[in-house]
Design an enzyme around this catalytic site. Structure first.
Site, PDB file in Angstrom:
ATOM      1  CG  ASN A   1       9.167  -7.543   2.568  1.00  0.00           C
ATOM      2  OD1 ASN A   1       8.603  -8.160   1.808  1.00  0.00           O
ATOM      3  ND2 ASN A   1      10.870  -7.313   3.199  1.00  0.00           N
TER       4      ASN A   1
ATOM      5  CG  ASP B   1      14.159  -8.695   1.673  1.00  0.00           C
ATOM      6  OD1 ASP B   1      14.319  -7.012   1.516  1.00  0.00           O
ATOM      7  OD2 ASP B   1      13.748  -9.198   0.910  1.00  0.00           O
TER       8      ASP B   1
ATOM      9  CD  GLU C   1      -5.126 -13.803   7.155  1.00  0.00           C
ATOM     10  OE1 GLU C   1      -5.486 -13.434   7.934  1.00  0.00           O
ATOM     11  OE2 GLU C   1      -4.726 -14.744   7.673  1.00  0.00           O
ATOM     12  CG  LEU C   2      -5.746  -9.690   0.444  1.00  0.00           C
ATOM     13  CD1 LEU C   2      -4.317  -9.655  -0.217  1.00  0.00           C
ATOM     14  CD2 LEU C   2      -7.039  -9.624  -0.655  1.00  0.00           C
ATOM     15  CB  VAL C   3      -3.178  -9.258   5.502  1.00  0.00           C
ATOM     16  CG1 VAL C   3      -3.168  -9.903   6.540  1.00  0.00           C
ATOM     17  CG2 VAL C   3      -1.628  -9.058   5.065  1.00  0.00           C
TER      18      VAL C   3
ATOM     19  CE  LYS D   1       5.712 -14.747  -2.225  1.00  0.00           C
ATOM     20  NZ  LYS D   1       6.616 -14.768  -1.325  1.00  0.00           N
TER      21      LYS D   1
END
Length: 456
Positions: A309, A304, A262-264, A174
């Site tokens: 999310n 949020d 980590e990419l989920v 990000k």
């Protein structure tokens, strides 16, 4: 290198794609430049409003007054396009407004901001390169085995790229928009001034107080080191609840402006409304349970309720929790009082409830009977969910609509802002209740209440 396509072909990780309406546009980073952009938007809206109102005088438009003339389709397009271009605090405010109920905020305004919620523009490669060089040095690319130049997500504060580490771990990087942290206060002031001029906020909304809270949250959100630290703490706290998963943070690749995790995989929960009932019920029940785990076990919350999310992974039946920028801890005193407040509402104990509403500064002894009654009614309605040992039908009970009627009375009658903590909690709870309604599910909420409230 197009890492996201490579991942899709491998069949291991699939990530969403940017909305087709997103454009590659440079972020205007100087305060003067952004002020000029707001000025041009204001001028365009003023001319558009005058034109629409003039047409209405000749029967060429459906506008009935200046406010409806301002919210013409042409003006809505102007607002959407400009906020997607500017991003930052203005777009964040739009996202917050888009989650509100049409009975408390202009439904046209909600429609405008709902369209920009997932459609922010993304930075050109040159600005991404500048940020990454500033944060990690000119050889930053050597830290990754692969890095996808095109982001797969773009929101109010930053955009997210896919990457692969040298140990073949897939990561999400990000990257904060260029100098966006410097524009928070001026952007909010400019946007609020414009919305006030066109009289788009209801009386009693305490928008100044809301803006101060939003400024504080945004100051947290633009500090990715703070977010990474909170995400790691939250990950440790939630580990016992296997239906949830929080991605690991890679500290060595995280700075104030870059957050690497980590990419989920998974689908956002607002894309789950057509899934089989078993999946829909699991999502709603889990997220409702999460609210009370956060409050009464962890004493912290990711407030949020933006649907992006929460990612649902059908195969493992797990919900991936993302974006901890606005997260916060709560004091023991507040949590204990809030627990007693919930117990009183479930027990239908109006005397105890009134005592707690005064104690927690929801109300003062000088407030009107209408305001007191609205608070009591809203609390009793929320208590309904947990009062009976049986399924509560979120699809049939129209709880969100009934609560919004009382919230509208509160906004109209309130003489002072509510406690600071409730902004984040109410935003989360209202978002989850609304989601359960859209999922059209039944849940034995009393079981959740007994499991968490009575146990803690």
């Amino acid at each position: 290198m197009d890492v996201s396509d490579k991942m899709d072909r491998k069949g291991e990780i699939k990530v969403p794609k940017l909305d087709s309406n997103c454009k590659q546009r440079s972020v205007t980073s100087s305060r003067l430049g952004r002020a000029v952009q707001f000025t041009s938007l204001f001028a365009g809206l003023t001319l558009g409003t005058a034109s629409e109102y003039t047409k209405s005088l000749f029967g060429w438009s459906d506008a009935t007054d200046m406010q409806s003339a301002m919210l013409s389709p042409q003006n809505m397009e102007r607002i959407v396009d400009k906020l997607c271009q500017l991003r930052g605090a203005a777009l964040k405010l739009g996202q917050v407004i888009s989650m509100q109920d049409p009975k408390t905020i202009s439904p046209q305004l909600i429609e405008i901001f709902d369209r920009v919620r997932q459609s922010a523009d993304y930075m050109p490669d040159s600005q991404v390169m500048k940020i990454m060089c500033d944060q990690f040095g000119n050889e930053w690319q050597t830290k990754f085995k692969a890095f996808d130049d095109k982001p797969f997500a773009a929101a109010s504060i930053g955009q997210v790229h896919c990457g692969i580490l040298h140990n073949d771990v897939d990561v999400a990087i990000k990257i904060q928009y260029l100098d966006i942290s410097k524009s928070i206060e001026s952007d909010l002031n400019n946007l609020i001034g414009m919305l006030r001029f066109f009289n788009l906020f209801p009386p009693g909304a305490f928008i100044d107080d809301v803006i101060e809270k939003l400024k504080r949250e945004l100051a947290w959100e633009v500090d990715y080191l703070r977010e990474g630290d909170f995400q790691t703490k939250y990950r440790d706290l939630i580990v016992a609840h296997h239906e949830f998963y929080v991605p690991k943070v890679y500290d060595e690749l995280t700075t104030t402006c870059v957050l690497t995790t980590e990419l989920v995989s998974g689908i956002t929960v607002d894309k789950c409304f057509e899934l089989d009932y078993e999946h829909r019920q699991f999502i709603g029940m889990s997220l409702l349970k999460l609210v009370f785990i956060e409050l009464f076990e962890m004493k912290c919350m990711q407030p949020d309720s933006n649907w992006s999310n929460y990612l649902y992974e059908q195969k493992s039946k797990r919900i991936m929790l993302l974006d901890f920028g606005a997260s916060r801890f709560y004091s023991d005193e507040f949590i204990n009082n809030y627990k007693e407040f919930l117990r009183a509402s479930v027990a239908d104990d109006r005397d105890k409830l009134y005592e707690l509403l005064i104690k927690m500064k929801f109300l003062t002894e000088d407030d009107s009977e209408v305001l007191v009654e609205a608070h009591m009614n809203a609390a009793m309605m929320f208590g309904e969910i947990f009062r009976n040992d049986g399924d509560f039908d979120f699809g049939e009970e129209n709880l969100s609509e009934r609560l919004s009627v009382e919230v509208a009375k509160m906004i109209e009658q309130r003489m002072s802002p509510p406690p600071e903590e409730v902004y984040s909690i109410n935003r989360k709870i209202s978002g989850i209740v609304s989601l359960c309604s859209k999922l059209n599910i039944k849940i034995n909420c009393r079981q959740i209440y007994n499991e968490i409230i009575e146990r803690t």
